[in-house]
Enzyme design. Structure first.
Site, PDB file in Angstrom:
ATOM      1  N   ARG A 262      27.471  31.237 -27.300  1.00 67.75           N
ATOM      2  CA  ARG A 262      28.784  30.438 -27.818  1.00 67.75           C
ATOM      3  C   ARG A 262      28.500  28.890 -27.500  1.00 67.75           C
ATOM      4  NH1 ARG A 262      33.375  31.108 -23.944  1.00 67.75           N
ATOM      5  NH2 ARG A 262      32.799  28.839 -23.144  1.00 67.75           N
ATOM      6  N   HIS A 266      35.487  27.881 -25.484  1.00 67.45           N
ATOM      7  CA  HIS A 266      35.977  29.147 -25.786  1.00 67.45           C
ATOM      8  C   HIS A 266      37.158  29.134 -26.951  1.00 67.45           C
ATOM      9  CE1 HIS A 266      38.304  32.832 -25.387  1.00 67.45           C
ATOM     10  NE2 HIS A 266      39.301  32.274 -25.268  1.00 67.45           N
ATOM     11  N   TYR A 275      32.133  24.721 -16.328  1.00 75.76           N
ATOM     12  CA  TYR A 275      31.625  25.958 -15.758  1.00 75.76           C
ATOM     13  C   TYR A 275      30.285  26.325 -16.144  1.00 75.76           C
ATOM     14  CZ  TYR A 275      33.580  27.841 -19.935  1.00 75.76           C
ATOM     15  OH  TYR A 275      34.208  27.929 -21.307  1.00 75.76           O
TER      16      TYR A 275
END
Lengths: 381, 473
Positions: A262, A266, A275
């Protein structure tokens, strides 16, 4: 026994037909599944990936401009979605998560319908039976049960269509997915579990929940599985075709783990820089699904300026139509909330609607008209 | 092709954000921008994001400087956009209603995923002002509640206020509406004493008390009937009242009338006989293992019923009826055996037709069906009439004996007590035996003491020594 925290440790198992540098790799087991893919077909796959990347970028921009409440980007997962989506037959049925907008494009979804949910204008954007694809499932992994149930129905009908369910690496930790696999194996249902392992379940890296490659779990349920390079559109097409053939000929379910990444957040409400390591992003950018197909096409002389312009024109047109459909989408009417609750007339609901209509009449008509759309209007401002 | 000024207001870039900081502008006033060209970096509570231009045009004004925290909804940049043909001219961002809206946008609370939205305290969610109070141009009447098929629960009768007048339901709360419905009180007739005319629990109870005083002595007022029909616990119990008044109706009313009619027309005599039924109980135990009775449940009641039929054949006056109107005594040559049954609706006495023709097994089946039907509340009126003699099984309640009242029109009723193990004389010794007391009430107009006594003794003989049936049939 040392724990293996890297679910990618067994890279050599990946089915790969196009290397990241665009080199065509021969594969004794899978070449035959794509032997019919000629130059034109390769170009079409390329165009598909360019178009859905453009849809994704345009929708992300629309969210930033206040026209969509939210958008779950698919950037980086184009090959997994196009390769699998283009393998399907019209009468196969897709049960996806919220990220498979590229698959929806393959199914022929109307561009405006694609955005209805994300603009907050509808609970479901399209008629599932019109394109044989269920509305996006937001509950993580729940769609795998729906697909398995549908596939059991296909068995009962004696048909040879296949249910294909899409989900992510995070969903494999959900009970629903595991239950669906138990039933699929028990009934030998014609269902394909297509897992796009994009390495991040929001902020949780896949290694936390998968100490062995996810595909290795499926044989424990009695389901054959395959790991495929999810950034290789040809390989994704090949493994999906193989799985479809197995399902159509009574071979039961297949689990496909498409290893991809990805590249974006998100959703548009997420900030992945908090993160994950920028180096990781760089590593995966080098494996970009579109760049490698472009390199292959270029090496074969199939990516002339003419072809590139034509593809760009198609993408521009799709983006313009998407934007126009989005910003000109009529606001839902207040009483629309009563629609699609029951498939048949229901006297109790009719009464509620009647009462609500009377209630609305207590207010000045202009006031009442804006009542329901008020909240979305605020978002737009 | 006159240019149009388009204002861009800061959108909610996450889910439920209230504000964002302008980190940097990538454009300056006078710059020409393309659609989706990045014009600024904006930091929200969740992320730093790039802001793509919603228009193709020329930057006319930057409303906020870098480093400024801007509330969602505030204008941040304006564009000169070519007047016609622009792809974005109909963007809702520039809709007319934004211009006359000088008030600052409502304060927004951050709403991060997983924390839920704060309740909005101002603006829309508050109750909007009503256009007017009812009179002016009344809307079409709210459709009165009507039975609408399966999903609707039993609804209490609606107050019969003309729908036109009832533009709005009186203000109250759901529990108060429930209370009023249970008590049969019409809320539209009340003036609420709470804030803004809210009808309170006290208002409803006061109304109930008022109408109870007005209508005292008026048996079975409409309100009371409604209370019973809704079937809920009487609402007054919750309120600590010392008495509950329930209208006399239904099964209770019929039972009462029958009992009064019977007790004060037929002179009752009651006799008792306690018998050692050990032999009958042994018989029951044997029947349970018998293949012929494998799938039926033979109970003491079945044996008593059979014994009663046999004894009745020898003492027919117990199976007769006093016809006051015709001044005749009707002797039945058949037995319709009534069984008193406690049901959710109260006492009913359905009867087994022609019980005298039934064998033990058939009798067992008939009694089982009878009691099950009664307990399910499905006994038909036909099954409740035409009885000729009855049994009441008070033994199931652990009772030994009583003085049963005759079912009207019948000459006798037998109460069977519970079977108890008691010290009893047996073969000239004291032994622990199974003992039951039989209580027989009979109509002394029809039955003399001798006949009643012989009848009771016959039943006792059969139950204490079933073999003695051979001497009776």
């Amino acid at each position: 026994m040392p724990l293996n925290n890297d679910a990618d440790a067994t890279q050599d198992e990946l089915v790969q037909l196009i290397a990241p540098n665009g080199e065509r790799r021969s594969n004794a087991a899978y070449d035959r599944w794509v032997s019919d893919v000629d130059d034109a077909a390769l170009q079409a796959l390329y165009e598909d990936m360019i178009v859905i990347r453009r849809i994704d970028a345009e929708a992300t921009a629309l969210q930033r401009q206040g026209e969509l409440a939210l958008w779950p980007p698919l950037l980086g997962q184009e090959a997994a979605q196009i390769g699998s989506g283009r393998a399907l037959r019209e009468d196969d049925f897709v049960f996806s998560s919220y990220r498979e907008n590229g698959v929806a494009y393959c199914r022929g979804v109307d561009l405006t319908d694609l955005l209805r949910v994300w603009r907050g204008n509808a609970s479901a954007g399209w008629d599932p039976y019109a394109i044989n694809m269920a509305p996006p499932q937001v509950i993580i992994g729940a769609q795998t049960l729906h697909a398995t149930g549908y596939a059991m129905g296909v068995l009962a009908d004696g048909a040879d269509s296949v249910a294909v369910t899409y989900f992510g690496d995070g969903a494999t930790s959900q009970g629903d997915v595991n239950e669906a696999m138990v039933f699929a194996a028990s009934y030998q249902a014609p269902v394909i579990f297509f897992c796009q392992n994009n390495h991040w379940a929001i902020s949780e890296p896949v290694g936390l929940q998968a100490h062995v490659p996810i595909a290795h779990r499926a044989p424990g349920f009695g389901i054959p599985s395959v790991r495929v390079d999810g950034n290789d559109v040809l390989a994704c097409l090949a493994v999906t075709r193989e799985a479809l053939d197995r399902a159509r000929t009574g071979g039961g379910p297949t689990f496909i783990e498409a290893v991809t990444y990805r590249m974006g957040p998100h959703t548009t409400a997420d900030d992945p820089t908090r993160y994950r390591d920028a180096n990781e992003l760089e590593d995966w950018a080098a494996k970009d699904p579109i760049a490698r197909l472009a390199a292959l096409l270029d090496a074969r002389g199939l990516l002339s300026a003419e072809v590139a312009d034509s593809v760009k024109a198609t993408a521009d047109d799709v983006a313009a139509r998407l934007r126009e459909g989005c910003i000109s989408m009529p606001e839902p009417q207040v009483l629309d909330v009563f629609k699609h609750v029951y498939s048949e007339p229901n006297s109790w609901l009719d009464r509620q609607q009647d009462s609500y209509e009377q209630y609305l009449k207590y207010f000045d008509s202009a006031d009442a008209d804006t009542a329901a759309s008020n909240s979305s209007r605020e978002v737009n401002r | 092709m006159s240019p149009v000024i388009k204002e861009f207001r800061l959108p909610d870039l996450g889910e439920g954000l209230t504000e964002s900081e302008i980190v940097a502008w990538h454009v300056a006033v006078g710059d020409t921008v393309e659609l989706n060209q990045v014009i600024a970096d904006v930091e929200t509570a969740k992320a730093v994001v790039e802001l793509p231009s919603p228009y193709a045009g020329v930057v006319a004004k930057l409303h906020e400087q870098p480093g400024t925290v801007v509330e969602v909804g505030s204008p941040i940049v304006s564009f000169d956009v070519p007047g016609s043909g622009g792809p974005s001219t109909n963007s809702p961002d520039a809709s007319a209603d934004t211009n006359d809206d000088d008030a600052p946008p409502p304060k927004r609370e951050p709403n991060l995923v997983g924390y839920g939205a704060a309740v909005e305290k101002t603006g829309r969610p508050a109750r909007r002002a009503r256009r007017s109070s009812g009179a002016a141009e009344p809307a079409a009447p709210v459709r009165a509640a009507e039975p609408v098929g399966a999903p609707v629960m039993a609804e209490a009768p609606q107050p019969s206020v003309p729908a036109e007048a009832q533009l709005e339901r009186p203000r109250s709360t759901p529990p108060v509406r429930k209370l009023a419905r249970d008590l049969g009180i019409d809320l539209t007739a009340l003036n609420g004493s709470g804030p803004q005319g809210l009808i309170t629990r006290e208002d409803v109870l006061a109304e109930q008390q008022k109408s109870a005083q007005e209508g005292s002595g008026q048996q079975g007022s409409d309100r009371g009937v409604q209370s019973a029909e809704t079937g809920g616990a009487p609402a007054s119990r919750m309120n600590g009242e010392r008495e509950t008044r329930t209208p006399i109706k239904g099964v209770r009313k019929h039972t009462a009338a029958a009992m009064v009619a019977s007790a004060f027309t037929a002179p009752h005599v009651t006799e008792f006989l306690t018998v050692d039924v050990t032999a009958s109980m042994d018989l029951l135990a044997r029947l349970k293992t018998s293949r012929a009775f494998a799938d039926v449940r033979i109970t003491p009641l079945v044996l008593v019923a059979k014994a009663l039929c046999i004894a009745l054949d020898r003492n027919p006056t117990l199976n007769s009826r006093w016809d006051e109107a015709a001044q005749e005594i009707v002797q039945h040559h058949y037995v319709n055996l009534g069984i008193a049954a406690a049901t959710p609706r109260g006492l009913v006495v359905p009867n087994v037709r022609d019980a005298h023709t039934l064998g033990l097994r058939e009798l067992a089946d008939a009694l089982k069906g009878l009691t099950e039907t009664a307990r399910a509340g499905k006994t038909s009126p036909a099954d409740l009439s035409g009885g000729t003699i009855s049994i009441t099984n008070v033994g199931v309640f652990g009772i030994d004996a009583g003085t049963p009242i005759l079912n009207p029109g019948e000459a006798a009723i037998l109460a069977m007590g519970s079977v108890r193990k008691m010290p009893w004389e047996y073969q000239n010794e004291i032994a622990l035996r199974q003992v039951m007391t039989l209580s027989l009430s009979f109509d002394h107009r029809l039955v003399d003491g001798e006949q009643g006594s012989r009848f009771l003794a016959d039943i006792g003989t059969i139950l204490s020594d079933p073999g003695m049936v051979l001497t009776m049939v």
